[in-house]
Scaffold this active site. Sequence first.
Site, mmCIF file in Angstrom:
data_model
loop_
_atom_site.group_PDB
_atom_site.id
_atom_site.type_symbol
_atom_site.label_atom_id
_atom_site.label_comp_id
_atom_site.label_asym_id
_atom_site.label_seq_id
_atom_site.Cartn_x
_atom_site.Cartn_y
_atom_site.Cartn_z
ATOM 1 N N ASP A 19 -6.101 4.715 -15.137
ATOM 2 C CA ASP A 19 -7.086 3.722 -14.296
ATOM 3 C C ASP A 19 -6.286 3.107 -13.359
ATOM 4 O O ASP A 19 -5.538 2.049 -13.171
ATOM 5 C CB ASP A 19 -7.602 2.639 -15.209
ATOM 6 C CG ASP A 19 -8.615 1.697 -14.523
ATOM 7 O OD1 ASP A 19 -8.949 1.852 -13.301
ATOM 8 O OD2 ASP A 19 -9.360 0.963 -15.304
ATOM 9 N N LYS B 129 0.668 -1.164 0.102
ATOM 10 C CA LYS B 129 -0.004 -0.036 0.090
ATOM 11 C C LYS B 129 0.855 1.118 -0.157
ATOM 12 O O LYS B 129 0.564 2.184 -0.667
ATOM 13 C CB LYS B 129 -1.029 0.031 1.276
ATOM 14 C CG LYS B 129 -2.080 1.213 1.113
ATOM 15 C CD LYS B 129 -1.561 2.364 1.958
ATOM 16 C CE LYS B 129 -2.813 3.286 2.016
ATOM 17 N NZ LYS B 129 -2.357 4.691 2.483
ATOM 18 N N HIS C 238 4.085 12.252 9.759
ATOM 19 C CA HIS C 238 2.603 12.498 9.466
ATOM 20 C C HIS C 238 1.951 13.610 10.125
ATOM 21 O O HIS C 238 1.314 14.051 9.701
ATOM 22 C CB HIS C 238 2.028 11.056 9.724
ATOM 23 C CG HIS C 238 2.010 10.169 8.600
ATOM 24 N ND1 HIS C 238 0.876 9.377 8.286
ATOM 25 C CD2 HIS C 238 2.913 9.583 7.786
ATOM 26 C CE1 HIS C 238 1.086 8.649 7.372
ATOM 27 N NE2 HIS C 238 2.065 8.884 6.996
HETATM 28 C C1 MEV Z 1 0.569 4.855 4.923
HETATM 29 O O1 MEV Z 1 -0.247 5.406 4.018
HETATM 30 C C2 MEV Z 1 1.551 3.809 4.246
HETATM 31 C C3 MEV Z 1 2.636 3.080 5.329
HETATM 32 O O2 MEV Z 1 1.751 2.494 6.256
HETATM 33 C C4 MEV Z 1 3.323 2.181 4.436
HETATM 34 C C5 MEV Z 1 3.958 1.220 5.322
HETATM 35 O O3 MEV Z 1 3.583 0.838 6.402
HETATM 36 O O4 MEV Z 1 5.095 0.575 4.807
HETATM 37 C C6 MEV Z 1 3.365 4.116 5.838
#
Ligand code: MEV
Length: 424
Positions: free
Chosen positions: A277, A261, A375
Amino acid sequence: MVNSSVISGFYKLSPEERLAIIKETAGLTDDEVRLLENTGSLPIDVADHMIENFIGVLPEPMGIAVNFQINGKDYLIPMATEEPSVIAAASYAAKMVRDGGGFHTSSTAPVMIGQIQVVKIKDAQTAKKQVLNSKTEILKKANEQDPVLNSFGGGAKDLDARVIDTSMGEMLVVHLFVDCRDAMGANAVNTMAEAVSPMIEELTNGRVYLRIISNLAVKRLAKAWCTVPKEAVGGAAVVEGIAYASAFAAADPYRAATHNKGAMNGIVACVLATGNDHRAIEAGGHAYASLNGVYTTFSKWIKNSEGDLEGSIELPMAVGLIGGAVKTHPIARIAMKILNVKSANEFAEVLAAVGLAQNLGALRALSNEGIQRGHMSLHARNIAVTAGAKNELIDLVAEQMVKERKVRVDRAEEILKELNQRPS
Ligand code: MEV
């Protein structure tokens, strides 16, 4: 409030008429309707022809990830995302990789797979042979559908057939391999799959149901790799931490999903900015990560013999430079101009590098100070805006919350109140 979601002929109405109905049924205020009516740089008539039942646009911030050097060429990466830290993390990671000579990439030819599902066959193996023996005629029929693609050197190049066991008995699945050149290719492939289906029914004495592209584009892969000097990444312990993080994700699907992700954060943001897409890319990437039967990662990091960090990524990358929103969406066209890629292959390779950078950014933070600090300072600005801060107050409120380690709307409101009460 909504009494019924059945709105007969909704699709035939103009955007204004639709909006009037939604205003009434959902109890929208005049201000809310005005926000929806303001489509900004996407003209209403363009948007209304892109989708059905159009009532407004959802603007998403678009930014540029900097510092990318790929195969010796510099790139500015347009990214559309709602996640505050994505662009900063990609830019930071690209800078680290740059110190080690940048990204290197490769890709296969842009070949997509069209699937044709044949059921109710008496003898699947004989049917398979019939299809394979008629390969030339089937490919000819497929290629008659898209003379333009042929003129650019693309088109249906090969086919295969597999017999699969399913809960409803044996099926024959024919795969058409179509070189889509600079298109993503869904339209070309689906048209070809539909066109050859009557021939395949005749050859197999079976019944064709599905005729559709596969997003598991194993023949359209993009790869990127890089070496990051240990000094650039933050020292030997960070290199080791990233290698451990990679090994963890490779062995554990729960972690692999989040690891992947993280890479998708960058890939999807760029794919979205260019009007491509992104669901196809995500589906293809995750399916590719499961090809061996257990979900794992599509990227990998190791410590090399010099103690530096080496990373690589490989995944399907079905993106195009032509067709659909890529050409009709005015901002997607600008994003493409900024990206400055000359072919779908170059674009796919850039995306692989972006995914690797994004993955590195996340793993570096995770195996070092953790992601919350970075973050939170970015997230704090969102919270400040949610609390009603404007202009220079946004940063002041955000900084105060980060300093106090209390990034919450209630605290943002209090700080805002205090700041507003200051004598000017
Ligand atoms: C957050 O959008 C993505 C992370 O969780 C990816 C990861 O944990 O490697 C920080």
